[in-house]
Design a protein around this motif. Structure first.
Motif, short mmCIF file in Angstrom:
data_model
loop_
_atom_site.label_atom_id
_atom_site.label_comp_id
_atom_site.label_asym_id
_atom_site.label_seq_id
_atom_site.Cartn_x
_atom_site.Cartn_y
_atom_site.Cartn_z
N SER A 63 0.83 -1.19 0.00
CA SER A 63 0.00 0.00 0.00
C SER A 63 0.87 1.25 0.00
CB SER A 63 -0.92 0.01 1.23
OG SER A 63 -1.72 1.16 1.25
N GLY A 64 0.59 2.15 -0.93
CA GLY A 64 1.31 3.41 -0.98
C GLY A 64 0.60 4.47 -0.17
N LYS A 65 1.24 5.62 -0.03
CA LYS A 65 0.71 6.70 0.79
C LYS A 65 -0.47 7.39 0.14
CE LYS A 65 2.25 10.92 3.16
NZ LYS A 65 3.41 11.83 3.40
N PHE A 66 -0.52 7.40 -1.19
CA PHE A 66 -1.51 8.19 -1.92
C PHE A 66 -2.37 7.31 -2.83
CE2 PHE A 66 2.49 10.67 -1.70
CZ PHE A 66 2.09 11.66 -0.82
N GLN A 67 -3.62 7.73 -3.04
CA GLN A 67 -4.40 7.16 -4.12
C GLN A 67 -3.75 7.55 -5.44
OE1 GLN A 67 -7.17 5.11 -3.81
NE2 GLN A 67 -6.56 5.09 -1.66
N TYR A 68 -3.78 6.68 -6.43
CA TYR A 68 -3.03 6.94 -7.65
C TYR A 68 -3.50 8.19 -8.39
CZ TYR A 68 -6.54 5.33 -11.07
OH TYR A 68 -7.65 5.22 -11.88
N GLN A 69 -4.74 8.63 -8.13
CA GLN A 69 -5.26 9.81 -8.85
C GLN A 69 -4.46 11.07 -8.54
OE1 GLN A 69 -7.12 7.54 -7.30
NE2 GLN A 69 -8.81 6.93 -8.64
N ILE A 70 -3.66 11.06 -7.48
CA ILE A 70 -2.81 12.21 -7.19
C ILE A 70 -1.80 12.45 -8.31
CG2 ILE A 70 -0.97 10.98 -5.95
CD1 ILE A 70 -0.85 13.33 -4.00
N LEU A 71 -1.53 11.41 -9.10
CA LEU A 71 -0.54 11.53 -10.17
C LEU A 71 -0.97 12.55 -11.23
CD1 LEU A 71 0.27 7.75 -10.45
CD2 LEU A 71 1.91 9.52 -9.80
N TYR A 72 -2.26 12.72 -11.45
CA TYR A 72 -2.72 13.73 -12.42
C TYR A 72 -2.25 15.12 -12.01
CZ TYR A 72 -6.01 10.21 -14.26
OH TYR A 72 -6.58 9.08 -14.81
N SER A 73 -2.56 15.50 -10.77
CA SER A 73 -2.18 16.84 -10.31
C SER A 73 -0.68 16.97 -10.13
CB SER A 73 -2.91 17.18 -8.99
OG SER A 73 -2.61 16.24 -7.99
N GLN A 74 0.00 15.89 -9.79
CA GLN A 74 1.45 15.95 -9.64
C GLN A 74 2.12 16.18 -11.00
OE1 GLN A 74 2.85 15.99 -6.67
NE2 GLN A 74 4.94 16.23 -7.45
N ILE A 75 1.64 15.51 -12.02
CA ILE A 75 2.16 15.73 -13.38
C ILE A 75 1.91 17.18 -13.80
CG2 ILE A 75 1.79 15.18 -15.82
CD1 ILE A 75 1.28 12.26 -14.87
N ALA A 76 0.70 17.69 -13.52
CA ALA A 76 0.39 19.07 -13.88
C ALA A 76 1.32 20.04 -13.16
CB ALA A 76 -1.07 19.38 -13.54
N TYR A 77 1.53 19.82 -11.86
CA TYR A 77 2.43 20.70 -11.09
C TYR A 77 3.84 20.66 -11.65
CZ TYR A 77 5.52 22.18 -7.34
OH TYR A 77 6.53 22.80 -6.63
N GLU A 78 4.35 19.46 -11.91
CA GLU A 78 5.71 19.33 -12.41
C GLU A 78 5.85 19.95 -13.80
OE1 GLU A 78 8.28 18.23 -10.83
OE2 GLU A 78 7.41 17.24 -9.09
N TYR A 79 4.82 19.84 -14.62
CA TYR A 79 4.91 20.41 -15.96
C TYR A 79 4.92 21.94 -15.91
CZ TYR A 79 4.07 21.21 -20.93
OH TYR A 79 4.18 21.62 -22.22
N ILE A 80 4.11 22.52 -15.05
CA ILE A 80 4.11 23.97 -14.90
C ILE A 80 5.47 24.47 -14.42
CG2 ILE A 80 3.13 25.89 -13.57
CD1 ILE A 80 0.44 24.31 -13.70
N SER A 169 -1.63 29.71 -17.91
CA SER A 169 -2.95 29.11 -17.75
C SER A 169 -2.88 27.66 -18.19
CB SER A 169 -3.99 29.85 -18.60
OG SER A 169 -4.27 31.11 -18.05
N SER A 170 -3.56 26.80 -17.46
CA SER A 170 -3.52 25.38 -17.77
C SER A 170 -4.91 24.76 -17.65
CB SER A 170 -2.57 24.64 -16.82
OG SER A 170 -1.27 25.15 -16.91
N ILE A 171 -5.16 23.78 -18.48
CA ILE A 171 -6.31 22.88 -18.32
C ILE A 171 -5.72 21.49 -18.20
CG2 ILE A 171 -8.44 21.98 -19.31
CD1 ILE A 171 -8.63 24.55 -20.99
N PHE A 172 -6.02 20.81 -17.08
CA PHE A 172 -5.44 19.48 -16.90
C PHE A 172 -6.48 18.51 -16.37
CE2 PHE A 172 -4.46 21.84 -13.00
CZ PHE A 172 -4.81 20.96 -11.98
N ARG A 173 -6.19 17.25 -16.64
CA ARG A 173 -7.10 16.18 -16.21
C ARG A 173 -6.85 15.81 -14.75
NH1 ARG A 173 -6.73 11.07 -18.30
NH2 ARG A 173 -4.66 11.27 -19.21
#
Length: 220
Positions: A63-80, A169-173
């Motif tokens: 079991s990891g610390k986060f639900q995998y859906q956090i990866l969407y926002s993490q990718i968005a943050y890293e890309y910005i 400005s960003s639109i992300f999933r």
């Protein structure tokens, strides 16, 4: 468009974005196969049981610390953050001569920078993770930009961005791109196209809401 300046490169941030995207796509696959959402620690994907005949080198039982859906926002943050480092110099150039530049992060972790034409940059979009282009004026999507974003989300992209030297400005999933999300996004495109004033344009973005899409504006 005939790209005048072209660059293919990679750095630690682009490679990390590709790693996060790999975690995300594997998590999505496992969620679909097993019906149980995996978890992650941003290094590995964790499941209760690894399905037979599946050989994922970055999957662990546990079991990891986060639900995998956090990866969407993490990718968005890293890309910005990546755009702030890599694309602001190109945004400055756009402000001086109105020639736009496009950035694409590929699934390999390599990134492309392509020079377009005055007030326009366009090309067939390859498969990738994030895409952005510079604007000579406000950093908001035009209606055509939003229609292009629809195309990239269909292709599996996580984030689309527009930037000038002062803002992004960003639109992300934040989940799978659904038919409802697409309808909401294309409705935004229509509202943006109809907007005749800055107030009506800003209002269109403020009203935008979709289950698995986020619009975000950040100062640099």
């Amino acid at each position: 468009m005939s790209a005048k300046e072209q660059k293919l490169d990679k750095n630690n941030k682009s490679l990390n974005i590709a790693k996060l995207y790999r975690l995300l796509t594997i998590s999505e696959d496992l969620h679909e196969i097993t019906g149980v959402p995996p978890t992650t620690d941003l290094e590995y994907v964790y499941v209760k049981d690894i399905p037979e005949d599946e050989n994922y080198e970055i999957v662990r039982v546990g079991s990891g610390k986060f639900q995998y859906q956090i990866l969407y926002s993490q990718i968005a943050y890293e890309y910005i953050e990546f755009l702030k480092d890599v694309m602001v110099p190109y945004a400055n150039r756009t402000m001086s001569n109105e020639i736009e530049f496009m950035n694409i992060i590929l699934k390999s972790g390599e990134y492309l920078i392509l020079e377009g034409d005055e007030d326009k940059v366009s090309l067939p979009i390859p498969e990738g993770i994030g895409v952005a282009h510079t604007h000579p004026g406000i950093c908001l999507f035009s209606h055509k930009d939003i229609e292009t974003a629809d195309n990239t989300f269909i292709k599996g992209y996580v984030i689309n961005s527009v930037l000038n030297p002062h803002c992004i400005s960003s639109i992300f999933r934040k989940g799978a791109y659904t038919l409802d999300d697409r309808e909401n996004l294309l409705s935004l495109a229509k509202s943006v196209k109809k907007a005749k004033t800055m107030d009506s344009l800003v209002s269109a973005y403020k009203k935008f809401s979709s289950e698995n899409l986020v619009f975000e504006y950040k100062n640099i």
